[in-house]
Design an enzyme around this catalytic site. Structure first.
Site, mmCIF file in Angstrom:
data_model
loop_
_atom_site.group_PDB
_atom_site.id
_atom_site.type_symbol
_atom_site.label_atom_id
_atom_site.label_comp_id
_atom_site.label_asym_id
_atom_site.label_seq_id
_atom_site.Cartn_x
_atom_site.Cartn_y
_atom_site.Cartn_z
ATOM 1 N N CYS B 130 0.915 -1.326 -0.011
ATOM 2 C CA CYS B 130 0.187 0.097 -0.040
ATOM 3 C C CYS B 130 0.701 1.064 -0.066
ATOM 4 C CB CYS B 130 -0.892 0.086 1.232
ATOM 5 S SG CYS B 130 -1.768 1.395 1.483
ATOM 6 N N CYS B 133 -0.142 4.045 2.366
ATOM 7 C CA CYS B 133 0.105 3.823 3.607
ATOM 8 C C CYS B 133 1.585 4.001 3.902
ATOM 9 C CB CYS B 133 -0.266 2.320 4.312
ATOM 10 S SG CYS B 133 -1.653 1.748 3.650
ATOM 11 N N ASP B 134 2.546 3.763 3.391
ATOM 12 C CA ASP B 134 3.820 3.615 3.394
ATOM 13 C C ASP B 134 4.887 4.206 2.597
ATOM 14 O OD1 ASP B 134 2.862 1.422 5.374
ATOM 15 O OD2 ASP B 134 3.221 -0.039 3.977
#
Lengths: 304, 304
Positions: B130, B133-134
């Protein structure tokens, strides 16, 4: 030659347009009205997820703006005929012919008429199929709403805030509308119900003056003075212009990919055979139909 | 005893909740996370009709607010098992058992893993599924994106604005992503492509240090220094907890009404077998599943 011609600019057609542009298709949406979709005639939409409560016209304007900003061309044309010549589809409109590799039919459905004496003659003179459109003409008057489904009850509630009394005339002894709307109707002070009853005739010279009601259980027939009749007894699909497989009511038969009996022709939204006709289901159909058209036109597999 | 328990609070589950409430069902949505749906991890959503461009999390917050305002109860629980005892379904959760007359499974799907050496050990240490997200952890570093579909290319584009270089490693010689995303990727200055290539191994002690790449056409194998590996090779459905008919990948098989092989149990959204997985298709599935549950629970015919 277009990759894709989309017929109809309601929720299904505009959603198909948004997806088709993302798939890189050369696409055009044909729509005969300024803003389309039966939903544009709806006062309040509370069930398109993401919008708690929005006017139907406003929602369709958002769809239209979304599509146009994404790059979808919307052309004002009425489609008269679609001819399937294999790899080429010929779309005849009131402003000329278009050629397309694929076609999505998203022409929706229109209100069904009762087919009783007086109905056609008095349309626009007291007979209506849309409370949002015509309700205000009946301020402080007495009206009948025919039907027991979602549309009937939704519009009866809208009318109840404008008119003096609403009489719901329904051929069965219970409503088919969703629970929440039923409850609202039962608790409205100026709504009364005529169960197991149909209208046999609408009478009036200049405007609607009275109706003839018949009770289906007792066979009792009586006249009733009334100022307006709002009719919600179902819808009929706008699919007369194309020769593909339809059910006996004229709704186009598709599979889950929106494919019809004709290769390269897809159907989406209210005009196809389905058990639920909502903005969200129509928009979903449109997305799915655009994917199928994309796969057909490009031969590229894009599924998961 | 609930009329309906909805498992999953993503687009499908929340839409089902909104519709179920309108149908007058006594309904609860079970969701293990605060905000759900893979879409909540998506930076920008441009294809949910009505919203031109919206953050995924924000869109899901709108869905959640819509559902809650309509009267849907959302309970934080993880479902461990669904047992079908005919008229009664037993839903076991980490916070106890619920009984329901009907169940809608809307648990979505999770990213598929490559299943190569080093992958599991280095999750959260350079291996990710993701970008939203990261991505920020890799500012000015070099990363690989594995895959050629919509998710891969969308996230490659997001990463390209944060990291130094993105290397897209794809086992075929063309992308499967929609045209518009492909064009954006091809014109991005810091995205390069490794066609016909797979990752055989991810190497690193504390964090990802390098990968072993193999060209499937030439069989050439080489090491490449890299800081992060983002993997988009499909999804697997979250359906292990229920014993109903699924396809070989575990996606639940339904008909157009979202009925599964078990009477009274329905599936909607990413967890079911379908050719398009989008917010709008999931929301439509949810509405359809709610209608089917309503008809099953009440025995009332509500179709058109």
């Amino acid at each position: 030659m277009y990759d894709l011609v989309i017929i109809g600019g309601g929720p299904a057609g505009l959603s198909a347009g948004i997806y088709a542009i993302r798939y890189g298709l050369d696409v055009i949406v044909l729509e005969k009205n300024e803003i389309s979709g039966q939903i544009a005639l709806t006062e309040i939409v509370e069930n398109y997820p993401g919008f708690k409560s929005i006017n139907g016209m406003e929602l369709m304007e958002k769809f239209k703006e979304h599509a146009q900003d994404a790059g979808v061309t919307i052309q004002s044309s009425e489609v008269l005929n679609v001819k399937n010549e294999g790899k080429i589809k010929i779309v005849s409109t009131d402003s000329g012919e278009l050629e397309a590799k694929s076609v999505i039919i998203a022409t929706g459905a229109s209100p069904q008429h009762l087919g009783i004496p007086g109905e056609e003659e008095l349309i626009g003179k007291g007979v209506s199929y849309c409370a949002t459109c015509d309700g205000p003409f009946f301020t402080n008057l007495n009206v009948i709403v025919v039907g027991g489904g979602d549309s009937a009850i939704t519009d009866a509630l809208i009318l109840s805030k404008i008119v003096k009394t609403v009489s719901i005339v329904h051929r069965r002894d219970s409503l088919r509308a969703v629970k929440i709307m039923q409850e609202r109707a039962f608790s409205a002070k100026n709504i009364e119900f005529f169960w197991d009853t149909v209208i046999e005739k609408i009478i009036g010279s200049e405007t609607v003056e009275k109706v003839v009601l018949k009770n289906l259980k007792t066979d009792e027939v009586k006249e009733m003075k009334i100022d307006g009749v709002f009719i919600y007894v179902g819808i009929q699909p706008n699919t007369y212009f194309v020769d593909i497989d339809k059910n006996k009511s004229g709704f186009i038969i598709t599979n889950a990919r929106m494919e019809t009996s004709a290769e390269g022709i897809y159907a989406a939204g209210d005009c196809r055979e389905t058990s639920l006709r909502q903005v969200v289901t129509a928009a979903s159909d449109g997305a799915m139909a655009a994917l199928s058209a994309y796969e057909y036109v490009t031969g590229v597999w894009s599924g998961t």
